[in-house]
Write a protein that holds these residues in place. Structure first.
Motif, PDB file in Angstrom:
ATOM      1  N   VAL A 122       8.810 -10.496 -55.773  1.00 24.50           N
ATOM      2  CA  VAL A 122       8.237 -11.756 -55.277  1.00 24.50           C
ATOM      3  C   VAL A 122       8.710 -12.044 -53.857  1.00 24.50           C
ATOM      4  O   VAL A 122       7.911 -12.370 -52.964  1.00 24.50           O
ATOM      5  N   ILE A 123      10.025 -11.922 -53.618  1.00 20.17           N
ATOM      6  CA  ILE A 123      10.571 -12.162 -52.282  1.00 20.17           C
ATOM      7  C   ILE A 123       9.967 -11.176 -51.272  1.00 20.17           C
ATOM      8  O   ILE A 123       9.593 -11.553 -50.155  1.00 20.17           O
ATOM      9  N   GLY A 124       9.881  -9.913 -51.674  1.00 20.50           N
ATOM     10  CA  GLY A 124       9.309  -8.897 -50.785  1.00 20.50           C
ATOM     11  C   GLY A 124       7.871  -9.180 -50.427  1.00 20.50           C
ATOM     12  O   GLY A 124       7.454  -9.006 -49.271  1.00 20.50           O
ATOM     13  N   ASN A 125       7.082  -9.622 -51.402  1.00 24.29           N
ATOM     14  CA  ASN A 125       5.676  -9.913 -51.133  1.00 24.29           C
ATOM     15  C   ASN A 125       5.512 -11.046 -50.123  1.00 24.29           C
ATOM     16  O   ASN A 125       4.685 -10.963 -49.205  1.00 24.29           O
ATOM     17  N   PHE A 126       6.288 -12.098 -50.275  1.00 28.28           N
ATOM     18  CA  PHE A 126       6.214 -13.204 -49.322  1.00 28.28           C
ATOM     19  C   PHE A 126       6.614 -12.750 -47.925  1.00 28.28           C
ATOM     20  O   PHE A 126       6.004 -13.137 -46.924  1.00 28.28           O
ATOM     21  N   THR A 127       7.649 -11.918 -47.846  1.00 28.39           N
ATOM     22  CA  THR A 127       8.108 -11.412 -46.544  1.00 28.39           C
ATOM     23  C   THR A 127       7.026 -10.584 -45.875  1.00 28.39           C
ATOM     24  O   THR A 127       6.754 -10.726 -44.672  1.00 28.39           O
ATOM     25  N   VAL A 128       6.400  -9.703 -46.634  1.00 29.77           N
ATOM     26  CA  VAL A 128       5.346  -8.848 -46.083  1.00 29.77           C
ATOM     27  C   VAL A 128       4.172  -9.677 -45.595  1.00 29.77           C
ATOM     28  O   VAL A 128       3.616  -9.435 -44.511  1.00 29.77           O
ATOM     29  N   GLN A 129       3.766 -10.672 -46.386  1.00 31.58           N
ATOM     30  CA  GLN A 129       2.615 -11.496 -46.004  1.00 31.58           C
ATOM     31  C   GLN A 129       2.885 -12.259 -44.707  1.00 31.58           C
ATOM     32  O   GLN A 129       2.001 -12.384 -43.858  1.00 31.58           O
ATOM     33  N   LEU A 130       4.099 -12.754 -44.546  1.00 34.87           N
ATOM     34  CA  LEU A 130       4.450 -13.461 -43.319  1.00 34.87           C
ATOM     35  C   LEU A 130       4.402 -12.525 -42.118  1.00 34.87           C
ATOM     36  O   LEU A 130       3.946 -12.911 -41.028  1.00 34.87           O
ATOM     37  N   ARG A 131       4.862 -11.293 -42.297  1.00 37.13           N
ATOM     38  CA  ARG A 131       4.851 -10.323 -41.209  1.00 37.13           C
ATOM     39  C   ARG A 131       3.432  -9.912 -40.839  1.00 37.13           C
ATOM     40  O   ARG A 131       3.122  -9.697 -39.667  1.00 37.13           O
ATOM     41  N   LEU A 132       2.566  -9.804 -41.832  1.00 40.49           N
ATOM     42  CA  LEU A 132       1.203  -9.346 -41.581  1.00 40.49           C
ATOM     43  C   LEU A 132       0.279 -10.461 -41.090  1.00 40.49           C
ATOM     44  O   LEU A 132      -0.817 -10.179 -40.617  1.00 40.49           O
ATOM     45  N   GLN A 133       0.718 -11.707 -41.208  1.00 43.79           N
ATOM     46  CA  GLN A 133      -0.150 -12.810 -40.800  1.00 43.79           C
ATOM     47  C   GLN A 133      -0.480 -12.729 -39.304  1.00 43.79           C
ATOM     48  O   GLN A 133      -1.613 -12.942 -38.889  1.00 43.79           O
ATOM     49  N   SER A 187       0.378  -0.820 -47.087  1.00 38.40           N
ATOM     50  CA  SER A 187       0.401   0.239 -48.103  1.00 38.40           C
ATOM     51  C   SER A 187       1.821   0.728 -48.344  1.00 38.40           C
ATOM     52  O   SER A 187       2.214   0.984 -49.488  1.00 38.40           O
ATOM     53  N   ARG A 188       2.620   0.850 -47.249  1.00 39.64           N
ATOM     54  CA  ARG A 188       4.008   1.281 -47.383  1.00 39.64           C
ATOM     55  C   ARG A 188       4.813   0.299 -48.225  1.00 39.64           C
ATOM     56  O   ARG A 188       5.513   0.690 -49.162  1.00 39.64           O
ATOM     57  N   TRP A 189       4.697  -0.969 -47.850  1.00 35.50           N
ATOM     58  CA  TRP A 189       5.423  -1.995 -48.602  1.00 35.50           C
ATOM     59  C   TRP A 189       4.934  -2.105 -50.031  1.00 35.50           C
ATOM     60  O   TRP A 189       5.719  -2.317 -50.958  1.00 35.50           O
ATOM     61  N   GLU A 190       3.634  -1.952 -50.203  1.00 35.83           N
ATOM     62  CA  GLU A 190       3.074  -2.048 -51.550  1.00 35.83           C
ATOM     63  C   GLU A 190       3.628  -0.938 -52.438  1.00 35.83           C
ATOM     64  O   GLU A 190       3.933  -1.161 -53.619  1.00 35.83           O
TER      65      GLU A 190
END
Length: 563
Positions: free
Chosen positions: A174-185, A244-247
């Motif tokens: 969950v924490i990782g997903n939020f971090t990735v989304q913020l970076r990709l925004q 894709s990498r993070w996923e």
């Protein structure tokens, strides 16, 4: 943060206009998703009572129960999605309608996002995103969270130790997903901007294809678009590779709960503190929980993207209208005289008119002259109240223009643009666009008076048709004016691109059908002065003094009235 919350309130305000339908669909889909929890519970009962207890009748009942739960879940989800799809279509239409209405109230140079390909992007790509938000995004995010809580509570009741151990890796997911989304925004913002440039470039190239061909610049135009396209593709590929990498990493971590549940739950069965049915139910619930986490990440992604989309749309919706207030009386009397005092107009940060003064008597014909960029068209727009000035006022027969509701003025004062818009349809449909309630005979009379009797009313034109001469296009615009029959007529450079003979014929037609109307003709053509009572010159000041304008009158050669 406040800007993001405001953007979310704006974009979700459209589906929430249909609050009852949205709440109904959300509740239905929530109940449907809860039905999935019944399957592991029934399976647990079937194993512990049916198989291990040796009761075949229990197996039959639980099997039918699993079937019924599956059918009910599918039916509820289908019905809920149907309601959402209907709301999504309505929300998209509402947003497009609001965007078009807003764009109609903007000046073409006042906001870049409301012109050309940028406007198309807002109306097509950005508006359609509301459909996805209605069917997912925060609305589905809420459902998923509630269902996940129900799954977690159910699993904790069955076997708390195994459930807690299995959920530990999911915290990092969950924490990782939020971090990735913020970076990709930030990357998504750039991607949307590049897509807008691409669509705008394609639209401009197609709209001006004859200019491109005339100078043999097809390769350059194509290369320019290819560069934007390549940059868009590269950024899109980079964003997808990062995601894709993070996923992949998060999927590996997210896959740990199932083996943890098997190991911890299996040991509990061996220790006699849990049953086989408990183990199967907990493992199934943990797997469903993992899937819900994955769905949660998708909806969080949708929520982040919806912020970007909403902020782009708000740049249009927040842009100031060129008409400050649209309120006023709809009872507009016959108009004749116009007086403009101290008019200041700024467009795109540039002062176009500076303390301009203008006066025309009822029934008078005036030519407004001046070089390109002196503000002739802008002044006409102010006089017709197509835009309000930053300072100064306009009065009709001594009554402040803002006293009248703008739409009501359109029957009394009409500003005919330089370039006439010809849309796909018949000549009659093109002319009646100005007054749809007009009869066929009234339309025919206007067409004939404008000098278009040689064109049948039922002749069809294509959009931006090229089989009409410049003079015929202007006469279609004149026919529209005659159908409205205004008291004041403002013509914006009507003889541009016309030869001397056609120019004279058009001006003679205008004077013939004028019938005492107040007439103002903005033009650079010296010949126009021969057809009016007096001429007013609109001259720009020196660039060092700023891009401003002043008015000066000039008498007609035949001794006509001075300003």
């Amino acid at each position: 943060m406040n800007d993001s919350l405001r953007a979310l309130r704006f974009i979700y305000g459209y589906p929430l206009r249909y609050r009852r339908e949205i709440v109904t669909a959300t509740v239905i889909m929530f109940v449907g998703l809860l039905g999935n929890i019944a399957v592991p519970l029934l399976t647990r009962y079937a194993i512990d009572i049916g198989i291990l207890g040796g009761k075949s009748s229990t197996l039959l009942v639980t099997s039918l129960g699993v079937l019924a739960a599956g059918v009910a879940t599918t039916a509820l989800l289908h019905y809920g999605k149907r309601i959402r799809f209907t709301v999504a279509s309505k929300a998209v239409n509402d947003l497009r309608e609001d965007l078009v209405r807003k764009m109609m109230h903007l000046g073409p140079a006042d906001v870049a996002e409301a012109s050309g390909g940028r406007a198309l992007t807002r109306l097509i790509s950005d508006a359609v995103s509301v459909r996805g938000l209605t069917n997912g995004g925060l609305l589905e995010l809420l459902n998923q969270i509630l269902v996940m809580l129900a799954m977690l509570v159910t699993a904790l009741v069955i076997d708390p130790r195994t459930t807690l151990l299995a959920c530990i890796p999911l915290i990092f997911v969950v924490i990782g997903n939020f971090t990735v989304q913020l970076r990709l925004q930030r990357a998504f913002i750039e991607l949307k901007s590049q897509f807008t440039k691409l669509l705008a470039g394609v639209g401009e190239s197609l709209a001006n294809i004859n200019v491109v061909k005339s100078y043999g610049r097809e390769s350059d135009a194509s290369e320019r678009l290819n560069k934007v396209n390549e940059a868009h593709t590269a950024r899109d590929g980079q964003m997808k590779r990062t995601y894709s990498r993070w996923e992949a990493i998060l999927n590996v971590v997210g896959g740990l709960p199932t083996p943890i549940a098997l190991w911890a739950g299996g040991n509990a069965v061996l220790d006699g503190t849990s049953t086989v049915g408990d183990l199967v139910a907990v493992v199934a619930l943990v797997m469903m929980f993992q899937m819900s986490i994955h769905m949660l990440a998708m909806h969080v992604n949708g929520a982040f993207r919806s912020v970007v989309t909403a902020q782009r749309l708000l740049r249009v919706m927040d842009a100031p209208s060129v008409i400050a207030s649209r309120e006023g009386t709809t009872d507009v009397p016959a108009l004749g005289g116009i007086r403009a005092t101290g008019i200041d107009v700024d467009i795109a940060g540039r002062r176009i008119l500076d303390r301009a003064e203008f006066h025309v008597e009822p029934g008078e014909a005036v030519a407004l002259t001046g070089p390109t960029g002196s503000g002739k068209s802008t002044l006409l727009h102010v006089l017709a109240r197509l835009r309000d000035p930053e300072a100064g006022s306009v009065a009709y027969d001594g009554v402040e223009a803002r006293s009248y509701e703008p739409a009501a003025l359109r029957r009394r004062i009409v500003c005919l643009p330089q370039r006439q818009w010809i849309f796909e349809g018949t000549l009659e449909e093109n002319v009646r666009f100005a007054r749809p309630e007009a009869t066929r005979q009234e339309t025919a009379d206007a067409v004939e008076a404008a000098g278009l009797a040689h064109i049948p009313l039922d002749r069809r034109f294509g959009a931006s048709t090229l089989d009409l001469s410049a003079g015929e296009r202007q006469r279609i615009g004149l026919a529209r004016v005659l159908l409205v029959d205004p008291d004041i007529l403002l013509l914006d450079n009507p003889t541009a691109n016309l030869d001397a003979e056609t120019e004279a014929a058009l001006l003679e037609t205008v004077l013939r059908v004028r019938r005492g109307r107040t007439l103002v003709i903005a033009s650079q053509q010296p010949a126009v002065s021969d057809y009016v009572d007096r001429t007013i010159s609109l001259a720009p000041r020196e660039p060092s003094a700023g891009a401003t304008a002043t008015l000066a009158g000039a008498a007609r050669p035949d001794g006509g009235k001075d300003s």
